[in-house]
Design a protein around this motif. Structure first.
Motif, mmCIF file in Angstrom:
data_model
loop_
_atom_site.group_PDB
_atom_site.id
_atom_site.type_symbol
_atom_site.label_atom_id
_atom_site.label_comp_id
_atom_site.label_asym_id
_atom_site.label_seq_id
_atom_site.Cartn_x
_atom_site.Cartn_y
_atom_site.Cartn_z
ATOM 1 N N GLY A 21 -5.268 5.561 -3.351
ATOM 2 C CA GLY A 21 -4.504 5.254 -5.136
ATOM 3 C C GLY A 21 -5.492 5.350 -5.861
ATOM 4 N N GLU B 216 9.484 3.866 -12.168
ATOM 5 C CA GLU B 216 9.104 4.034 -11.087
ATOM 6 C C GLU B 216 7.765 3.264 -10.706
ATOM 7 O OE1 GLU B 216 9.970 4.697 -7.548
ATOM 8 O OE2 GLU B 216 7.601 3.735 -6.445
ATOM 9 N N ILE C 18 -6.114 4.413 2.392
ATOM 10 C CA ILE C 18 -5.182 4.171 1.515
ATOM 11 C C ILE C 18 -5.115 3.579 -0.243
ATOM 12 C CG2 ILE C 18 -2.714 4.025 0.283
ATOM 13 C CD1 ILE C 18 -1.443 4.318 3.938
ATOM 14 N N ARG C 19 -5.780 2.648 0.134
ATOM 15 C CA ARG C 19 -6.578 1.977 -1.187
ATOM 16 C C ARG C 19 -7.442 3.114 -2.320
ATOM 17 N NH1 ARG C 19 -9.957 -2.040 -4.148
ATOM 18 N NH2 ARG C 19 -11.683 -1.849 -1.779
ATOM 19 N N LYS D 278 3.719 1.647 -0.207
ATOM 20 C CA LYS D 278 4.974 1.783 -1.210
ATOM 21 C C LYS D 278 4.525 2.625 -2.772
ATOM 22 C CE LYS D 278 7.849 -1.478 -2.566
ATOM 23 N NZ LYS D 278 9.083 -2.662 -2.263
ATOM 24 N N PRO D 279 3.849 1.716 -3.302
ATOM 25 C CA PRO D 279 3.495 2.040 -4.294
ATOM 26 C C PRO D 279 2.302 3.051 -4.170
ATOM 27 C CG PRO D 279 2.508 0.167 -3.424
ATOM 28 C CD PRO D 279 2.969 0.672 -2.979
ATOM 29 N N PHE D 280 1.262 3.496 -2.954
ATOM 30 C CA PHE D 280 1.006 4.200 -3.296
ATOM 31 C C PHE D 280 2.027 6.570 -3.512
ATOM 32 C CE2 PHE D 280 -0.671 8.382 -0.655
ATOM 33 C CZ PHE D 280 -2.171 8.887 -1.613
ATOM 34 N N GLY E 104 5.282 5.860 -3.915
ATOM 35 C CA GLY E 104 6.219 5.696 -6.083
ATOM 36 C C GLY E 104 4.353 6.775 -7.088
ATOM 37 N N LEU E 105 3.547 6.647 -6.821
ATOM 38 C CA LEU E 105 2.756 7.176 -7.540
ATOM 39 C C LEU E 105 2.517 8.541 -7.591
ATOM 40 C CD1 LEU E 105 0.357 6.901 -9.142
ATOM 41 C CD2 LEU E 105 -0.959 6.837 -7.623
ATOM 42 N N ARG F 19 0.883 -1.069 -0.008
ATOM 43 C CA ARG F 19 -0.013 -0.367 -0.131
ATOM 44 C C ARG F 19 0.759 1.302 0.200
ATOM 45 N NH1 ARG F 19 -3.259 -3.071 -2.309
ATOM 46 N NH2 ARG F 19 -4.921 -3.499 -1.249
ATOM 47 N N PHE G 290 -4.323 -2.172 -7.017
ATOM 48 C CA PHE G 290 -5.162 -1.424 -5.827
ATOM 49 C C PHE G 290 -6.235 -1.948 -5.648
ATOM 50 C CE2 PHE G 290 -3.130 1.436 -3.115
ATOM 51 C CZ PHE G 290 -1.986 1.104 -3.743
ATOM 52 N N VAL H 38 5.337 -0.353 -9.938
ATOM 53 C CA VAL H 38 5.176 -0.313 -8.490
ATOM 54 C C VAL H 38 3.955 -1.054 -8.196
ATOM 55 C CG1 VAL H 38 2.867 1.067 -9.884
ATOM 56 C CG2 VAL H 38 4.502 2.319 -7.986
#
Lengths: 257, 205
Positions: free
Chosen positions: A200, B57, A196-197, A125-127, A129-130, A123, B203, B61
């Motif tokens: 995101g 990145e 967060i999901r 880390k990708p968020f 990064g996005l 959750r 997600f 992701v």
């Protein structure tokens, strides 16, 4: 335990995965972290120090950020072991104690690792990064200004919860002992990851629309690639395969145009 | 063209950055969005670094390490791609990314072999504890850090050297083919879209 040894343990725990091995995973790093405090606890008895070190050299694996909580708990419990109990057989009571510590390490490691994996790796880390990469693509490369801003945004956003968990997990473990499990489960991590999901998904769709709309002549290609790759990834095609498909498709399209 | 000293500089800093991914701390300095601009700054082309960093990145992701699984390494891909694309024509970035993505998988294999090999330290440390020589633990930990660094350093050194030579050689041919350049431009445009799609796929339940 002395404060300086506790601080040393905290910094040593950064090297928890230095000798990560498939046989016992983080055991070397774990023993390395707790060693200063163990030495202090068993300063009088060489033999018990040896036994304790051997005991903690056993299998251990968890999420590196929340491992500090387990390290702190282990130290608190180890510290209690040496307190004079007044029982008829000290050796027997110590044996049960060490079994308790061992099973605590083993049984707490799994759930905490699952929690850390879903919360941090899947959750946060990708968020982050996005947000950082999305900032780059929305602003465009020519008017970003200072080029390190996206990196700094990423580091700042990501490390806030990271350092919070490392530091307060350690502190809570030292202060509240085994009650820390209750405290962590009261954090409502599931709820936070759900928020967060949703955030995101929202940010991702926003970045996607802004990126495709601003692209001009490639709009159609963007929508097509998005739909195709979303469906393929949902059908469990690996992203590397989709990547190679994209390379071939784009080069082919270049020749057709 | 990369000079010898610059190559060593990139491999050295790249090795330090890639330590962050498992060995030391996990402050996520090894994520492409951070590693790209840093290596780009080192090569004197921070803009290319940021472009490649942001692209990779987004591409990574949706890659989530679960339990003991080892995912392909994003830091190595980003460092090699940035180092070989820096100070070249803009279209070099697309080819650099295509070239270096397989390196992530190769480095992952290397990493797994290294982690399997790490077990040789276990009897050494056990022996040390038996004999009361606890400092061997510190020695083993820092040796592990050093070996991880050497692994990334050598891997980066060889890959950057080799791929830079190949890219410098084939780049004139690619630029002289307009169809290919057009294809690569489309590719650079749709790559972030692929990343966003993978993000959304991981997600959305």
């Amino acid at each position: 335990m002395k404060n300086c040894n506790i601080i040393r343990t905290f910094f040593r725990s950064l090297l928890l995965q230095a000798v990560w091995n498939f046989e016992r995973m983080q055991n070397v790093g774990f023993l390395y972290s707790i060693m200063p405090c163990l030495k202090e606890i068993y300063v009088t008895d060489e033999n018990r120090l040896k036994n304790a070190a051997m005991r903690h050299f056993d299998f251990f694996n968890t999420h590196p950020y929340i491992a500090n909580t387990i390290i702190a708990l282990t130290l608190v419990l180890e510290n209690e072991t040496v307190a004079p109990t007044g029982l008829p057989s000290v050796a027997a009571s110590e044996e049960t104690k060490s079994q308790q510590i061992k099973s605590l390490k083993l049984h707490l490691g799994g759930p905490i690792a699952a929690l850390g994996d879903t919360f941090f790796w899947a959750r946060i880390k990708p968020f982050c990064g996005l947000i950082a990469a999305g900032y780059v693509f929305i602003r465009g490369f020519n008017n970003i200004g200072y080029f390190l801003i996206p990196s700094l945004i990423f580091i700042f956003l990501y490390n806030m919860p990271h350092i919070f968990f490392r530091f307060f997990g350690f502190w809570l473990g030292l202060k509240y002992k085994t009650d820390v499990v209750k405290i962590i489960s009261n954090f409502k991590i599931q709820k936070i990851s759900e928020i967060i999901r949703l955030a995101g998904i929202f940010v991702c769709i926003f970045v996607l629309i802004a990126y495709i709309v601003s692209s001009g002549k490639y709009r159609f290609a963007g929508v097509l690639v998005f739909l195709a790759s979303f469906i393929l990834i949902k059908k469990n095609v690996s992203i590397i395969s989709v990547f190679w498909g994209l390379v071939i498709g784009c080069v082919g399209a270049g020749f057709l145009m | 063209m990369l000079a010898g000293f610059e190559l060593i500089k990139i491999a050295f800093v790249g090795g330090l950055i890639s330590l962050d991914s498992t060995v030391f701390g996990q402050f996520m300095l090894s994520r492409p969005i951070v590693a790209g601009p840093v290596i780009g700054w080192l090569c004197g082309d921070i803009k290319t670094g940021l472009l490649i960093g942001a692209m990779i990145e987004l591409l990574w992701v949706g890659v989530v390490p679960v339990g003991v699984g080892v995912p392909p390494d994003s830091a190595i891909v980003c460092i090699v791609a940035t180092a070989i694309a820096a100070n070249k024509v803009p279209d070099a970035a697309a080819i650099a990314i295509i070239f270096s993505v397989p390196l992530g998988v190769i480095f992952k294999r290397l990493d797994i072999a290294h982690r399997k090999w790490n077990r040789v330290f276990l009897p050494v440390v056990e022996n040390g504890i038996e004999n009361g020589r606890y400092h061997i633990l510190t020695f083993v930990i820092w040796l592990g850090v050093f070996l991880s660094f050497i692994k990334s350093f050598l891997f980066l050194f060889i890959c950057v050297f080799l791929f830079n030579a190949i890219l410098s050689y084939i780049l004139p041919f690619i630029i002289s083919a307009p169809a290919l350049v057009k294809g690569l431009q489309v590719f650079m445009f749709v790559l972030p879209v692929l990343g966003l799609a993978s993000f959304l796929a991981s997600f959305v339940k």
